[in-house]
Design an enzyme around this catalytic site. Structure first.
Site, PDB file in Angstrom:
ATOM      1  CG  HIS A 166      -2.027  -1.026   1.068  1.00  0.00           C
ATOM      2  ND1 HIS A 166      -3.279  -0.710   0.593  1.00  0.00           N
ATOM      3  CD2 HIS A 166      -2.036  -2.365   1.274  1.00  0.00           C
ATOM      4  CE1 HIS A 166      -4.010  -1.810   0.542  1.00  0.00           C
ATOM      5  NE2 HIS A 166      -3.275  -2.834   0.955  1.00  0.00           N
ATOM      6  CG  ASP A 373      -0.014   9.345   0.608  1.00  0.00           C
ATOM      7  OD1 ASP A 373      -0.010   8.164   1.001  1.00  0.00           O
ATOM      8  OD2 ASP A 373      -0.807  10.201   1.027  1.00  0.00           O
TER       9      ASP A 373
HETATM   10  P1  ADQ Z   1      -2.834   6.056   4.791  1.00  0.00           P
HETATM   11  O1  ADQ Z   1      -1.431   6.537   4.898  1.00  0.00           O
HETATM   12  O2  ADQ Z   1      -3.525   5.815   6.038  1.00  0.00           O
HETATM   13  O3  ADQ Z   1      -2.917   4.729   3.902  1.00  0.00           O
HETATM   14  P2  ADQ Z   1      -4.851   7.415   3.030  1.00  0.00           P
HETATM   15  O4  ADQ Z   1      -4.779   6.712   1.749  1.00  0.00           O
HETATM   16  O5  ADQ Z   1      -5.050   8.864   2.839  1.00  0.00           O
HETATM   17  O6  ADQ Z   1      -3.555   7.236   3.923  1.00  0.00           O
HETATM   18  O7  ADQ Z   1      -6.051   6.838   3.871  1.00  0.00           O
HETATM   19  C1  ADQ Z   1      -6.495   7.438   5.035  1.00  0.00           C
HETATM   20  C2  ADQ Z   1      -7.897   6.965   5.372  1.00  0.00           C
HETATM   21  O8  ADQ Z   1      -8.207   7.363   6.694  1.00  0.00           O
HETATM   22  C3  ADQ Z   1      -8.941   7.553   4.464  1.00  0.00           C
HETATM   23  O9  ADQ Z   1      -9.892   6.582   4.147  1.00  0.00           O
HETATM   24  C4  ADQ Z   1      -9.564   8.672   5.298  1.00  0.00           C
HETATM   25  O10 ADQ Z   1     -10.933   8.855   5.067  1.00  0.00           O
HETATM   26  C5  ADQ Z   1      -9.368   8.196   6.705  1.00  0.00           C
HETATM   27  N1  ADQ Z   1      -9.110   9.344   7.578  1.00  0.00           N
HETATM   28  C6  ADQ Z   1      -8.152  10.244   7.445  1.00  0.00           C
HETATM   29  N2  ADQ Z   1      -8.241  11.189   8.414  1.00  0.00           N
HETATM   30  C7  ADQ Z   1      -9.266  10.825   9.178  1.00  0.00           C
HETATM   31  C8  ADQ Z   1      -9.842  11.374  10.372  1.00  0.00           C
HETATM   32  N3  ADQ Z   1      -9.380  12.449  10.977  1.00  0.00           N
HETATM   33  N4  ADQ Z   1     -10.873  10.738  10.915  1.00  0.00           N
HETATM   34  C9  ADQ Z   1     -11.340   9.623  10.342  1.00  0.00           C
HETATM   35  N5  ADQ Z   1     -10.855   9.071   9.232  1.00  0.00           N
HETATM   36  C10 ADQ Z   1      -9.818   9.661   8.659  1.00  0.00           C
HETATM   37  C11 ADQ Z   1      -1.990   3.830   3.240  1.00  0.00           C
HETATM   38  C12 ADQ Z   1      -0.999   4.509   2.300  1.00  0.00           C
HETATM   39  C13 ADQ Z   1      -1.757   5.304   1.275  1.00  0.00           C
HETATM   40  C14 ADQ Z   1      -2.749   4.418   0.533  1.00  0.00           C
HETATM   41  C15 ADQ Z   1      -3.601   3.621   1.500  1.00  0.00           C
HETATM   42  C16 ADQ Z   1      -4.471   2.606   0.807  1.00  0.00           C
HETATM   43  O11 ADQ Z   1      -0.099   5.333   3.016  1.00  0.00           O
HETATM   44  O12 ADQ Z   1      -0.871   5.916   0.369  1.00  0.00           O
HETATM   45  O13 ADQ Z   1      -3.602   5.217  -0.253  1.00  0.00           O
HETATM   46  O14 ADQ Z   1      -2.802   2.954   2.443  1.00  0.00           O
HETATM   47  O15 ADQ Z   1      -3.731   1.750   0.016  1.00  0.00           O
END
Ligand code: ADQ
Length: 734
Positions: A166, A373
C-alpha cells in the site's frame, strides 16, 4: 470463484478497546478495512490480523475475543507489548516506513528490530497455517508482512498467494540501503502476484529484483529458479457510493448545518490526514501562511480546516512533528487571526464518518499535499463526495493518486510558492471548469472502485497460479520421470544431446571461467562409455575450448552453435563452407558498444562474433543490447547473417546454421529407440524443434519453450544423467 479468500493484514477490520475492564469493538479506520470489509465476507473469507491491544492487556480474555471475532469471520493474531514495540513501532515504522517514503534521514537500521520483524512474520505465518490450506487464495497486505509470502510458500507450495503493497516501493538507490534487502525481496517473491499502486513502484521493484537477486522479467513476469511471479499495477479505489450518497444521510446533513454555523460564510479549504511526516503538513502550513501573506484580500474570507488523526504517537519523529505542527498553527492563527476569525480550525482527532463526509461536502478546496504517499485515498474520497461537482482538488505529484487524477491541480509539495499559487487558482476557478474536471475524475472513481480493484487482483492471482501449474506439470519428475527412465532403460540405441553452459553448469561472469569440474567430466565419460548410448555435446563455444575440456571423454562435439562438428574422434569438420569476411563490418559496431558499456566485451569465434554483457549493469546492458541489435540489423541482412540473443549475449553468425541443423547429423543416423535433448536458452530452441516427434526435450529453468519438459537446475540435470548411468550399469552387471 469457489476458492476461499484469506486476507492477512497487520490489523483486523475490527479494533478492540478496553474501557473500565470491558472489551469494546469498533470498525478500524482506513480505506482497506471499509473497502474490503464486505468483499471478503462474500467470498466466504477470513481476515487475519492484530486486533489492536497487546496481549498483556487482554489476559484471560483471549478466548472470548476470538469467539466474538469469529462471528465476524476474523481471526486474531495476538501480539505482546514487546512485539508491538519492536515489530510494529520498530522495524515497520522506524525502518521500512521512512525508507520506503524516501525519508532516509529518519530510518534506523537495527538488527534487533529486524530479528523481531522476522519472528513476528513467522508468528503470522503460524496463525495463518491454522486457518489456511492449499486450496485457498491468500492475500497478504502491506509493508509489515513483507516476509510472509515466502514463509507461506514454504509450507503451502501450491497455495494461491498474492501480495499488495500500500505504500510506495522506492527506487533501487534507496532500497539498496536496507541491510536485509535480499531477504525482503525473496520474501515477496514467495507470492504468485505482487501488486503496487502505480507503474513507477512496479518499475522500482523489478529493477531491485534484477539488480539484487539477478532475476530478469518479461513484461512484469519474473522467472525465478523454479517459479513464475507476476508484478503488476492495481491502483486502489474507494467505496464510491458510500461517499457519493453520504450527503443524503440525515446525520451528515445535520453535521453540515452545525459546521456552517461555526465557519460562517467563508470559503473552506480542507486538509485531512493521519499526522505523519510523509503527509507534508508543515510544508502545507507554510504554503497557507504564504498565501495569506500575499493575498490579504482573502483574510477573514477563508478557513483552513485541518483534520489530523493521531498516529504512531510513541515514535519520536511523530512526537516532534506534533509539536512542530501545533506551534506553526499557533503562529499563523496569532499572526492573522482577528476577534471573529481564526485562519485555521485544527481538529487533532479521528472524526466520525458523518463529520468527515460533511467536511468533504462543504469544502471548496481540498489541499492534499503529501511529500510522498503510496496512493492517498482522501483525494479520491473528496471528489467522490462532490454531488454538484463543485470543488477543487489540489494534489501533490508525489501521491500515487496523481497518476490517475490528472484533472486535479497538481503541485510539487516542496514548492511552497507553487502550492500557495495553486490555492489561489483553486479559489478563483470558474464553476464550469470545476465541473468539467470533476465529472471526468468521478467517472473513473466510480468505475474503478475498491471492489473492482480487489476483484481484478483476485482474478489475476488465480490466472498466474494457473500458469504456474501448467509449468509445474511440465516438470520432469514423478511419473513422468519414471516413464523417461523406463523408456531409456529399454533402449538399444539412445541418442543424448546436451548443451553445456546453463545446462550442465551454472553461468559465470566470464565464459572461459566456466571450466568443467571433475564431476561433469566423469558423468559425461561414464554416459558415453555405455555401448548403447551416443552422447553429443552441442555448445555455442569455440571448438578449441570443447576439444581441450571434453576431447578425451569419448563423446561427440558440436561447437559454435552448429558450425563445427566432431564425430567418433575424427578431426573437426565445418558443417558447410562458410565465409568470415563479414566480421570486418560487424566488429567495429560491437566495439563501439563495448566502449559505451562498462563490463561488456567481445568474444571472437571462427565463424561468429559475440558481444557479452553479463557483467554490465543489468538495465544499461539490456538497453545497449537492444541498441546493438538495431544497429546490426541492416548489415546482417546483407551478409546473410543471423543475430542470436542468448543469455546476456548478442551473437552474430551465419544464417541457417544452428544447433538444430547440427543435431540432424546424428538424428539422421537412426533409427533410435530413445532421443533426449537438454538445453537452457534460446539457441537450444532450434535443437528442440529439430527433434523427432517422440523425442524427449527438456528445458532447464522455467519460461516459455518448445521443450516438452522442464528441469529446474543444472544440478538436477546432473542428477538425471547419473540415474541414467546407474540404470544401464546395473543392467550390464545383472
Ligand atoms: P494512509 O497513509 O492511512 O494509507 P490514506 O490513503 O489517505 O492514507 O487513507 C487514510 C484513510 O483514513 C482515508 O480513508 C480517510 O478517510 C481516513 N481518515 C483520514 N483522516 C481521518 C480522520 N481524521 N478521521 C477519520 N478518518 C480519517 C496507506 C498509504 C496510502 C494508501 C492507503 C491505501 O499510506 O498511500 O492510499 O494505504 O492503500
Amino acid at each position: 470463484m469457489n476458492k476461499r479468500l484469506i486476507i492477512i493484514a497487520n490489523r483486523l477490520p475490527v479494533t478492540i478497546n478496553k474501557k473500565e475492564g470491558k472489551i469494546t469493538y469498533h470498525p478500524s479506520a482506513g480505506g482497506l478495512a471499509t473497502g474490503l470489509g464486505s468483499f471478503y465476507r462474500e467470498k466466504k473469507g477470513v481476515w487475519l490480523g492484530w486486533p489492536g491491544l497487546a496481549s498483556e492487556k487482554i489476559r484471560g480474555l483471549e478466548e472470548s475475543i476470538s469467539s466474538y471475532l469469529k462471528e465476524l469471520d476474523c481471526s486474531p493474531v495476538f501480539l505482546t507489548q514487546r512485539q508491538v514495540e519492536n515489530f510494529y513501532l520498530g522495524f515497520s515504522n522506524k525502518t521500512l516506513w521512512p525508507l520506503f517514503h524516501y525519508f532516509v534521514q529518519y530510518t534506523t537500521f537495527e538488527n534487533r528490530l529486524w530479528e523481531a520483524y522476522k519472528r513476528v512474520n513467522r508468528h503470522y505465518c503460524e496463525v495463518a497455517l491454522e486457518v489456511a490450506n492449499e486450496d485457498d487464495i491468500i492475500w497478504v497486505h502491506d509493508y509489515q508482512l513483507l516476509l510472509l509470502p515466502g514463509m507461506l510458500r514454504e509450507k503451502l507450495p501450491k497455495a494461491t498467494i498474492g501480495f499488495f503493497l500500500h505504500i510506495p516501493f522506492p527506487s533501487f538507490e534507496i532500497f539498496r540501503l536496507l541491510p536485509w534487502r535480499r531477504e525482503i525481496l525473496e520474501g515477496l517473491l514467495g507470492a504468485d502476484l505482487v501488486g503496487f499502486h502505480t507503474y513507477d513502484y512496479v518499475r522500482h521493484f523489478l529493477s531491485s529484483v534484477r539488480r539484487i537477486l539477478g532475476y530478469d522479467h518479461s513484461l512484469g513476469l519474473i522467472t525465478t529458479r523454479n517459479r513464475l511471479v507476476k508484478v503488476d499495477t492495481f491502483p486502489i479505489g474507494i467505496d464510491f457510493l458510500r461517499f457519493a450518497r453520504a450527503a443524503e444521510l440525515p446525520e451528515v446533513k445535520a453535521e453540515i448545518q452545525r459546521l456552517k454555523r461555526r465557519i460562517g460564510n467563508r470559503k473552506v479549504i480542507l486538509s485531512v490526514d493521519r499526522l505523519d511526516y510523509t503527509k507534508g503538513v508543515p510544508k502545507r502550513l507554510e504554503a497557507f501562511d504564504l498565501f495569506l501573506e500575499k493575498n490579504p484580500q482573502y483574510r477573514e474570507k477563508v478557513v483552513l480546516v485541518m483534520v489530523a488523526v493521531p498516529s504512531r504517537t510513541k515514535v519520536d519523529h511523530y512526537i516532534q512533528l506534533k509539536r512542530e505542527v501545533d506551534e506553526h498553527i499557533g503562529r499563523i492563527n496569532g499572526r492573522y487571526g482577528t476577534l471573529g476569525w481564526s485562519p485555521i480550525l485544527y481538529l487533532y482527532r479521528s472524526v466520525p464518518f458523518p463529520t468527515l463526509a460533511a467536511l468533504y461536502n462543504m469544502a471548496d478546496v481540498a489541499l492534499v499535499t503529501p511529500l510522498r504517499d503510496g496512493m492517498n485515498l482522501v483525494a479520491k474520497e473528496y471528489i467522490a463526495s462532490k454531488r454538484d461537482n463543485l470543488g477543487v482538488l489540489v494534489l501533490s505529484e508525489m501521491a500515487g493518486a496523481a497518476r490517475e487524477m490528472g484533472e486535479a491541480l497538481l503541485v510539487n509539495p516542496f514548492n511552497v510558492g507553487e502550492v500557495a499559487q495553486a490555492l489561489k487558482t483553486a479559489l478563483e476557478m470558474e464553476e464550469e471548469e470545476q465541473r468539467e474536471r470533476n465529472i471526468r475524475l468521478k467517472e473513473r472513481l466510480q468505475r474503478y472502485n475498491v471492489r473492482r480493484w480487489a476483484g481484478e487482483f483476485i482474478e489475476k492471482v488465480e490466472s498466474i497460479r494457473g500458469l504456474q501449474e501448467e509449468m509445474e506439470e511440465k516438470c520432469l519428475r514423478g511419473i513422468l520421470l519414471r516413464r523417461f527412465l523406463e523408456e531409456y532403460s529399454q533402449a538399444k540405441r539412445a541418442l543424448i544431446l546436451l548443451d553445456y553452459d546453463g545446462t550442465l553448469t551454472s553461468f559465470t561472469d566470464r565464459p572461459e571461467k566456466a571450466r568443467p569440474d571433475n564431476e561433469v567430466k566423469e558423468v559425461l565419460k561414464s554416459l558415453a562409455s555405455i555401448p548403447t548410448n551416443r552422447v553429443v555435446l552441442i555448445s555455442g563455444r569455440k571448438k578449441e575450448n570443447l576439444e581441450q575440456w571434453f576431447g578425451n571423454l569419448g563423446i561427440d562435439l558440436v561447437a559454435e552453435h552448429g558450425v563445427w562438428l566432431k564425430e567418433n574422434q575424427d578431426p573437426w569438420e565445418l558443417i558447410e563452407p562458410l565465409k568470415q569476411d563479414w566480421k570486418e563490418a560487424i566488429r567495429p559496431i560491437m566495439e563501439v558498444h563495448v566502449d559505451r558499456t562498462p563490463g561488456a566485451f567481445i568474444e571472437e569465434k571462427e565463424f561468429s562474433l559475440v558481444w557479452h554483457y553479463r557483467k554490465s549493469d543489468p538495465e544499461m546492458g539490456s538497453i545497449r543490447a537492444r541498441e546493438l541489435k538495431d544497429a546490426l540489423l541492416n548489415i546482417t541482412e546483407n551478409f546473410n547473417l543471423t543475430i542470436l540473443e542468448g543469455s546476456k549475449v548478442i551473437e552474430v553468425k551465419p544464417a541457417n546454421i544452428n544447433k538444430g541443423m547440427a543435431a540432424m547429423r546424428w538424428v539422421s543416423q537412426g533409427p533410435w529407440d530413445f532421443v533426449v535433448a537438454i538445453g537452457d536458452d534460446w539457441t537450444d530452441e532450434d535443437l528442440f524443434e529439430a527433434l523427432p516427434q517422440e523425442a524427449y526435450s527438456i528445458k532447464v529453468g522455467f519460461g516459455l519453450s518448445k521443450a516438452k519438459f522442464n528441469m529446474d537446475s543444472p544440478q538436477r540435470v546432473r542428477g538425471l544423467l547419473k540415474e541414467m548411468i546407474k540404470i544401464k550399469t546395473a543392467e550390464s552387471e545383472e
